[in-house]
Write an enzyme that holds these catalytic residues in place. Structure first.
Site, PDB file in Angstrom:
ATOM      1  N   GLY A   1       0.778  -1.239   0.000  1.00  0.00           N
ATOM      2  CA  GLY A   1       0.000   0.000   0.000  1.00  0.00           C
ATOM      3  C   GLY A   1       0.803   1.278   0.000  1.00  0.00           C
TER       4      GLY A   1
ATOM      5  N   ASN B   1       1.478   3.043  -2.622  1.00  0.00           N
ATOM      6  CA  ASN B   1       0.744   3.968  -3.509  1.00  0.00           C
ATOM      7  C   ASN B   1      -0.488   4.525  -2.819  1.00  0.00           C
ATOM      8  OD1 ASN B   1       1.907   4.265  -6.325  1.00  0.00           O
ATOM      9  ND2 ASN B   1       2.100   2.059  -5.982  1.00  0.00           N
TER      10      ASN B   1
ATOM     11  N   LEU C   1      -3.675  -6.594  -7.394  1.00  0.00           N
ATOM     12  CA  LEU C   1      -3.092  -7.640  -8.238  1.00  0.00           C
ATOM     13  C   LEU C   1      -4.114  -8.649  -8.749  1.00  0.00           C
ATOM     14  CD1 LEU C   1       0.314  -8.140  -6.367  1.00  0.00           C
ATOM     15  CD2 LEU C   1      -0.264  -6.547  -8.203  1.00  0.00           C
TER      16      LEU C   1
ATOM     17  N   ASN D   1      -5.515   2.786 -13.109  1.00  0.00           N
ATOM     18  CA  ASN D   1      -4.523   1.856 -12.561  1.00  0.00           C
ATOM     19  C   ASN D   1      -3.141   2.471 -12.699  1.00  0.00           C
ATOM     20  OD1 ASN D   1      -3.387  -0.722 -11.701  1.00  0.00           O
ATOM     21  ND2 ASN D   1      -2.805  -1.047 -13.838  1.00  0.00           N
TER      22      ASN D   1
ATOM     23  N   HIS E   1       0.678   1.307 -13.296  1.00  0.00           N
ATOM     24  CA  HIS E   1       1.477   0.152 -13.731  1.00  0.00           C
ATOM     25  C   HIS E   1       2.957   0.529 -13.675  1.00  0.00           C
ATOM     26  CE1 HIS E   1       2.440  -3.572 -15.689  1.00  0.00           C
ATOM     27  NE2 HIS E   1       3.256  -2.908 -16.487  1.00  0.00           N
TER      28      HIS E   1
ATOM     29  N   ASP F   1      -4.029  -3.782 -18.855  1.00  0.00           N
ATOM     30  CA  ASP F   1      -3.093  -2.660 -19.080  1.00  0.00           C
ATOM     31  C   ASP F   1      -3.295  -2.009 -20.457  1.00  0.00           C
ATOM     32  OD1 ASP F   1      -1.892  -3.076 -16.562  1.00  0.00           O
ATOM     33  OD2 ASP F   1      -0.487  -4.527 -17.396  1.00  0.00           O
TER      34      ASP F   1
ATOM     35  N   GLU G   1       5.716   6.376  -9.572  1.00  0.00           N
ATOM     36  CA  GLU G   1       4.356   6.000  -9.153  1.00  0.00           C
ATOM     37  C   GLU G   1       3.774   6.935  -8.091  1.00  0.00           C
ATOM     38  OE1 GLU G   1       3.602   1.771  -8.524  1.00  0.00           O
ATOM     39  OE2 GLU G   1       5.588   1.344  -9.296  1.00  0.00           O
TER      40      GLU G   1
HETATM   41  C1  GAR Z   1       3.439  -1.167  -7.361  1.00  0.00           C
HETATM   42  O1  GAR Z   1       4.703  -1.094  -7.946  1.00  0.00           O
HETATM   43  C2  GAR Z   1       2.374  -1.201  -8.434  1.00  0.00           C
HETATM   44  O2  GAR Z   1       2.641  -0.414  -9.544  1.00  0.00           O
HETATM   45  C3  GAR Z   1       2.404  -2.659  -8.796  1.00  0.00           C
HETATM   46  O3  GAR Z   1       2.525  -3.336  -7.577  1.00  0.00           O
HETATM   47  C4  GAR Z   1       3.251  -2.513  -6.650  1.00  0.00           C
HETATM   48  C5  GAR Z   1       2.406  -2.403  -5.391  1.00  0.00           C
HETATM   49  O4  GAR Z   1       2.964  -1.573  -4.450  1.00  0.00           O
HETATM   50  N1  GAR Z   1       1.213  -2.997  -9.534  1.00  0.00           N
HETATM   51  C6  GAR Z   1       1.215  -3.841 -10.555  1.00  0.00           C
HETATM   52  O5  GAR Z   1       2.200  -4.451 -10.921  1.00  0.00           O
HETATM   53  C7  GAR Z   1      -0.141  -4.021 -11.237  1.00  0.00           C
HETATM   54  N2  GAR Z   1       0.036  -4.555 -12.557  1.00  0.00           N
HETATM   55  P1  GAR Z   1       2.129  -0.938  -3.237  1.00  0.00           P
HETATM   56  O6  GAR Z   1       1.169  -1.999  -2.690  1.00  0.00           O
HETATM   57  O7  GAR Z   1       3.204  -0.619  -2.218  1.00  0.00           O
HETATM   58  O8  GAR Z   1       1.420   0.279  -3.730  1.00  0.00           O
END
Ligand code: GAR
Length: 199
Positions: free
Chosen positions: A12, A14, A91, A108, A110, A151, A181
């Site tokens: 989490g 992001n 995910l 989203n 990515h 995507d 991000e």
């Molecule tokens: C992030 O890097 C996000 O972009 C990626 O998972 C990570 C989660 O981090 N998402 C994907 O790969 C989706 N295709 P977080 O839980 O710390 O935000």
């Protein structure tokens, strides 16, 4: 006021970037009103609770197929008057019911420059491993609209960084998160809240 639901599955960070932007007045016109996690143990749930945001767990593993899971997500979003859905490290794949109900209202983040290193199977650290294996010299992150193609929806924002000679998948993931991000996602959400992007 646009009610924003954030969908998460893991750490989490992001979501935290969104919470920080919201608390410091950066999401004017929007309100983080709900966090849905597809995993019970996601640390993102703690981050949401600390920020006083309602949380719901809809555990993907409890559903035999996407249809039941997707239906539960769509119902939770509707019950909470959601206006914008943000996938932040989510995910799982969404299905017809949610995608149909929130057309052009799901975004989203990515961790690569779409259309490279994206689509089914490209998530989390796997993306950065693929970037290093290919030997590309730049990577980054993309915020895009979510549609039925994984995507594949319209690109809203992108930011690039250099891949460094001594990068590991882990170091690259950290830099892509911090420099791309965590900057792009709050910026894109703010664009929806202030009307720059149409909902
Ligand atoms: C992030 O890097 C996000 O972009 C990626 O998972 C990570 C989660 O981090 N998402 C994907 O790969 C989706 N295709 P977080 O839980 O710390 O935000």
């Amino acid at each position: 006021m646009i009610k924003i639901a954030v969908l998460v599955s893991g750490g989490g960070t992001n979501l935290q970037a969104l919470i920080d932007a919201w608390k410091s007045g950066g999401l004017r016109g929007g309100e983080l009103s709900l966090v849905i996690s597809s995993a019970e143990e996601a640390f993102a749930l703690e981050r949401a609770q600390n920020a006083g945001i309602k949380t719901i767990v809809i555990a993907r593993k409890k559903y035999p197929d996407i249809r039941g899971f997707d239906s539960a997500v769509a119902d939770a979003l509707a019950e909470n008057d959601t206006g914008l859905v943000v996938l932040a490290g989510f995910l799982s794949i969404l299905g017809e019911k949610t995608l149909g109900a929130y057309k052009n209202k799901i975004i989203n983040v990515h961790p690569a420059l779409i259309p490279s290193f994206c689509g089914k199977g490209f998530y989390g650290l796997r993306v950065h491993k693929a970037v290093l294996e290919k030997g590309v010299k730049v990577t980054g992150a993309t915020v895009h609209i979510v549609n039925e193609v994984v995507d594949g929806g319209r690109i809203i924002l992108q930011k690039a960084i250099d891949v460094l000679p001594d990068d590991t998948a882990e170091s690259l993931q950290q830099r892509v998160m911090k420099e791309c991000e965590w900057v792009l996602l709050p910026k894109a959400v703010a664009m929806f809240c202030n009307g720059e992007e149409k909902i």
